[in-house]
Design a protein around this motif. Structure first.
Motif, mmCIF file in Angstrom:
data_model
loop_
_atom_site.group_PDB
_atom_site.id
_atom_site.type_symbol
_atom_site.label_atom_id
_atom_site.label_comp_id
_atom_site.label_asym_id
_atom_site.label_seq_id
_atom_site.Cartn_x
_atom_site.Cartn_y
_atom_site.Cartn_z
ATOM 1 N N GLN A 188 -0.963 -7.161 -5.133
ATOM 2 C CA GLN A 188 -1.579 -8.256 -4.391
ATOM 3 C C GLN A 188 -1.420 -9.589 -5.117
ATOM 4 O O GLN A 188 -1.426 -10.643 -4.487
ATOM 5 N N VAL A 189 -1.260 -9.542 -6.451
ATOM 6 C CA VAL A 189 -1.060 -10.769 -7.225
ATOM 7 C C VAL A 189 0.204 -10.650 -8.073
ATOM 8 O O VAL A 189 1.126 -11.446 -7.958
ATOM 9 N N ASP A 190 0.252 -9.641 -8.950
ATOM 10 C CA ASP A 190 1.372 -9.485 -9.878
ATOM 11 C C ASP A 190 1.736 -8.003 -9.966
ATOM 12 O O ASP A 190 0.919 -7.181 -10.393
ATOM 13 N N TRP A 191 2.969 -7.674 -9.574
ATOM 14 C CA TRP A 191 3.353 -6.256 -9.501
ATOM 15 C C TRP A 191 3.325 -5.586 -10.866
ATOM 16 O O TRP A 191 3.021 -4.396 -10.972
ATOM 17 N N SER A 192 3.621 -6.328 -11.932
ATOM 18 C CA SER A 192 3.677 -5.729 -13.257
ATOM 19 C C SER A 192 2.275 -5.500 -13.825
ATOM 20 O O SER A 192 1.988 -4.445 -14.398
ATOM 21 N N GLU A 193 1.382 -6.466 -13.640
ATOM 22 C CA GLU A 193 0.036 -6.336 -14.195
ATOM 23 C C GLU A 193 -0.810 -5.339 -13.412
ATOM 24 O O GLU A 193 -1.855 -4.919 -13.894
ATOM 25 N N GLU A 194 -0.384 -4.956 -12.202
ATOM 26 C CA GLU A 194 -1.172 -4.039 -11.374
ATOM 27 C C GLU A 194 -0.554 -2.647 -11.295
ATOM 28 O O GLU A 194 -0.891 -1.852 -10.412
ATOM 29 N N LEU A 195 0.311 -2.330 -12.258
ATOM 30 C CA LEU A 195 0.902 -0.995 -12.305
ATOM 31 C C LEU A 195 -0.184 0.078 -12.310
ATOM 32 O O LEU A 195 -1.161 -0.024 -13.053
ATOM 33 N N GLY A 196 0.008 1.093 -11.523
ATOM 34 C CA GLY A 196 -0.919 2.218 -11.477
ATOM 35 C C GLY A 196 -1.782 2.251 -10.238
ATOM 36 O O GLY A 196 -2.274 3.322 -9.859
ATOM 37 N N ASP A 197 -1.967 1.094 -9.590
ATOM 38 C CA ASP A 197 -2.771 1.043 -8.362
ATOM 39 C C ASP A 197 -1.816 1.139 -7.166
ATOM 40 O O ASP A 197 -1.484 0.135 -6.532
ATOM 41 N N TYR A 198 -1.373 2.342 -6.889
ATOM 42 C CA TYR A 198 -0.297 2.536 -5.917
ATOM 43 C C TYR A 198 -0.841 2.698 -4.500
ATOM 44 O O TYR A 198 -0.760 3.762 -3.887
ATOM 45 N N GLN A 199 -1.407 1.599 -4.006
ATOM 46 C CA GLN A 199 -1.814 1.486 -2.611
ATOM 47 C C GLN A 199 -1.055 0.308 -2.020
ATOM 48 O O GLN A 199 -0.956 -0.752 -2.641
ATOM 49 N N ALA A 200 -0.521 0.475 -0.820
ATOM 50 C CA ALA A 200 0.308 -0.566 -0.212
ATOM 51 C C ALA A 200 -0.462 -1.872 -0.063
ATOM 52 O O ALA A 200 -1.648 -1.887 0.302
ATOM 53 N N ASP A 201 0.202 -2.986 -0.350
ATOM 54 C CA ASP A 201 -0.390 -4.313 -0.202
ATOM 55 C C ASP A 201 -0.721 -4.541 1.275
ATOM 56 O O ASP A 201 0.174 -4.571 2.121
ATOM 57 N N PRO A 202 -2.002 -4.718 1.607
ATOM 58 C CA PRO A 202 -2.379 -4.850 3.021
ATOM 59 C C PRO A 202 -1.877 -6.139 3.668
ATOM 60 O O PRO A 202 -1.762 -6.201 4.896
ATOM 61 N N LYS A 203 -1.561 -7.150 2.854
ATOM 62 C CA LYS A 203 -1.026 -8.378 3.428
ATOM 63 C C LYS A 203 0.447 -8.213 3.784
ATOM 64 O O LYS A 203 0.890 -8.635 4.862
ATOM 65 N N ALA A 204 1.200 -7.626 2.864
ATOM 66 C CA ALA A 204 2.636 -7.428 3.114
ATOM 67 C C ALA A 204 2.877 -6.329 4.138
ATOM 68 O O ALA A 204 3.824 -6.404 4.932
ATOM 69 N N PHE A 205 2.016 -5.314 4.123
ATOM 70 C CA PHE A 205 2.185 -4.166 5.021
ATOM 71 C C PHE A 205 0.847 -3.903 5.730
ATOM 72 O O PHE A 205 0.121 -2.970 5.373
ATOM 73 N N PRO A 206 0.499 -4.712 6.717
ATOM 74 C CA PRO A 206 -0.826 -4.608 7.353
ATOM 75 C C PRO A 206 -1.069 -3.277 8.054
ATOM 76 O O PRO A 206 -2.226 -2.884 8.237
ATOM 77 N N HIS A 207 -0.021 -2.574 8.431
ATOM 78 C CA HIS A 207 -0.175 -1.267 9.064
ATOM 79 C C HIS A 207 0.176 -0.129 8.100
ATOM 80 O O HIS A 207 0.435 0.993 8.542
#
Length: 672
Positions: free
Chosen positions: A311-330
């Motif tokens: 949701q902010v930085d792909w590298s700093e958020e490693l491990g939280d493997y849930q799809a970004d709801p903004k990029a992939f709303p469905h």
């Protein structure tokens, strides 16, 4: 001679229950001595420090000869189990070694080389592979003089700097020795020769070669009472031919006995990867547009790279493997279904060993990370999870299970972007010096469990490109990303080095374009476009480019080149490789580069030839490995140009003309 008789003839034991040396004949006619060496509790681990408990010679399936020797140290409660294997007709031997503490107290192992041998006298040339990020596997050579030449990896990734591989050529006997260590962590290697006591006699002294795992802090590894330590496997071969002949023996061993096989990636899938066009900033509309064009051009698997969850930085958020709801709303299911409806398999990127410092995973489980001085080891914006921790493995398994089932994954790209070093807090008193060792061993086992649970999943290994790319990890995955350097000119040298150390089917690289953002200069001539596509055809092929910007002419060129790759990939995947030219320079290469692939019966072959800067427009390449009596249909870049005998192709050669620099030709030879 049977395999049992052959392996018994290769090793001789001294009488009176005293092990002196393992003696092996080779094409040069002189013996090689396989010696035990090392240090435990300040006592030497030399051959004469042990007595033989038992020996057994057996034969396994596929004509694999096995010699098992159990030894007991004369002064220490230490048992050593040596297992030598002769791998069918590949010409490769391996040595596995296990140390067992039979005493009541811990034992300290200061040095336990996987390879420790002395080669006979003569003039020697040493070749080795070096290179950090973006310059992996550059071939270097040097004459073996008096003294010791030492290289190592202590950054935590096995091939960030050097590769655990070497070639030694005895120039007097024209004998080629080649060895590689199957290990994905830190290691040490040395080639040494002691000077003689009289002038001019250096060449008569043997050459000592050592390859070993490097323990934490460069110190010792402690094995507790009743436990064992398994040394990483060494593979070794000897050839009366040249370096390619020895390397091809190693490739056959890799292909037949090391690399896992999956029908899902057979023939080698053409991938489209989302990274370079957007580099972590992507939406469902973007990916659908990429998927449409990739499918039309011939891609067979679409891999969504890093950034799909952030949701902010792909590298700093490693491990939280849930799809970004903004990029992939469905949800990411929308993309996965869209890809499959386009006739492609769907793949996903993860970095399963690491946790980003802004992730929920890190904040809730920072104790899962490797630590030093009581704090998690953080490099840049991530820490490394410790896979010797059963809770970590359970989390990783549950994560991959969920992603495979939720999105119907057929491909998973597992990256590893951290140099963890060699200094770690120990896990109590047990296994001192082996924190990274235990992590890697358990990570290997975890990969095997994932392959068993998901047999239709292709696993791609990556480590900032090719910075942890070795036969240790390749025994547990299906393919490996060659390098993050996707410059088409530099990629020539990268593909050359990869196909020297490894069988080509695990060398995965992509066509990206003229820039790292995936742009192709549509104003350049079609010959340049074809060059871009043909550079990464030397193994597993993919593309990651701004395909939605391509002109109709570029799309047509792409489609024809992808079809060309599909026509030759089965030959390349199972082939011996001959490097018909020296390795080109990484920057501003000149001359030509040419690689030849030959299947095991010499019936089919592929030559990939590249004209570089400032050279003649025509070259003749004398081919290798063909059937001299057979006639071959020659097809150049998809067009048949006639028939030539194998004898003429090997004696007179194959003439290739390219009218401009930075052009490439793919020549198929199919025996009639």
């Amino acid at each position: 001679m049977s395999t049992r008789d052959r392996i018994l003839s290769l090793y001789a034991f001294a009488p009176l229950n005293k092990l002196e040396t393992f003696k092996s004949s080779h094409p040069g006619g002189k013996p090689i001595y396989f010696d035990l060496s090392g240090l435990a509790e300040n006592e030497p681990l030399s051959a004469d420090a042990f007595e033989i408990v038992s020996t057994e010679a057996t034969t396994e399936q596929h004509d694999i000869g096995v010699l098992t020797v159990k030894l007991h140290h004369r002064l220490l409660p230490l048992e050593v189990i040596l297992k030598y294997k002769a791998w069918g007709d590949t010409g490769v031997f391996t040595r596995d070694m296990t140390f067992v503490n039979r005493g009541q107290k811990p034992l300290s192992l200061a040095s336990t080389p996987s390879l420790s041998l002395t080669l006979p006298g003569g003039e020697y040339t040493l070749r080795y592979l070096y290179g950090g990020w973006g310059e992996e596997r550059q071939l270097a050579e040097r004459k073996v003089e008096a003294g010791s030449f030492t290289i190592h990896s202590v950054k935590g990734r096995s091939t960030n700097g050097f590769a655990p591989w070497l070639s030694l050529r005895n120039e007097d006997t024209q004998t080629e020795y080649l060895a590689e260590l199957a290990w994905s962590g830190n290691w040490d290697m040395s080639v040494s020769r002691e000077p003689n006591s009289w002038p001019g006699a250096l060449r008569e002294r043997g050459v000592d070669v050592m390859m070993a795992v490097h323990f934490d802090f460069g110190g010792a590894y402690q094995i507790s009472s009743g436990t064992e330590f398994v040394v990483p496997r060494i593979a070794f071969t000897v050839s009366s031919g040249d370096m390619d002949d020895a390397a091809n023996e190693m490739h056959r061993y890799q292909r037949q006995f090391v690399f896992p096989h999956t029908q899902v990636n057979h023939p080698l899938l053409v991938q489209f990867n989302s990274w370079y066009p957007y580099q972590g900033k992507i939406t469902i509309e973007d990916t659908k547009r990429l998927a449409d064009q990739a499918a039309a051009l011939g891609a067979e698997v679409f891999v969504q790279d890093a950034g799909w969850y952030n949701q902010v930085d792909w590298s700093e958020e490693l491990g939280d493997y849930q799809a970004d709801p903004k990029a992939f709303p469905h949800g990411l299911e929308e993309l996965a279904n869209y890809v499959r409806n386009n006739g492609m398999k769907f793949g996903l990127w993860v970095e399963i060993e690491n946790a980003g410092i802004q992730s929920r995973l890190f904040h809730e489980h920072s104790g899962w990370c490797l630590s030093y001085n009581g704090k998690p080891l953080i490099f840049s914006d991530r820490c490394q999870l410790d896979f010797s921790n059963a809770e970590v493995r359970a989390w990783a398994t549950a994560t991959v299970d969920r992603l495979v089932q939720q999105y119907g994954l057929s491909w998973i790209k597992i990256d590893y972007n951290i140099d963890i070093g060699d200094r770690f807090d120990p896990h109590g008193d047990e296994g001192l010096g082996g924190v990274l060792y235990q992590h890697i061993i358990h990570y290997y086992r975890w990969l095997d469990e994932i392959r068993v649970k998901h047999p239709d999943l292709t696993i791609e290994n990556c480590a900032s490109g090719g910075l942890r790319f070795d036969t240790g990890i390749l025994a547990h995955v299906h393919t490996n990303w060659l390098s993050d350097n996707v410059d088409p000119i530099a990629s020539l040298a990268l593909g050359y080095g990869c196909s020297l150390q490894f069988s080509p089917e695990v060398c995965n690289h992509w066509m990206v374009g003229d820039t790292d953002q995936g742009a192709v200069d549509v104003s350049k001539p079609e010959g340049w476009w074809s060059f871009l596509f043909r550079v990464p055809m030397n193994g597993q092929f993919g593309f990651s480019s701004r395909v939605f910007q391509w002109s109709p002419a570029l799309q047509e060129d792409a489609h024809s080149n992808i079809a060309l790759y599909k026509n030759v990939r089965e030959i390349i995947a199972g082939a011996d490789v001959y490097h018909l030219t020296p390795q080109p320079k990484l920057i501003r290469p000149t001359g030509w580069m040419a690689l030849q692939y030959v299947n095991d019966d010499g019936k089919m072959s592929v030559v990939a030839a590249y004209r570089l800067q400032d050279d003649l427009g025509e070259q003749v390449f004398r081919l290798r490995g063909l059937d001299a009596k057979r006639s071959y249909e020659v097809t150049r870049d998809g067009h048949s140009v006639g028939y030539v005998t194998g004898a003429d192709l090997m004696k007179i050669g194959l003439t290739i003309r390219l009218d401009e620099p930075w052009r490439a030709s793919i020549v198929e030879l199919r025996g009639q």
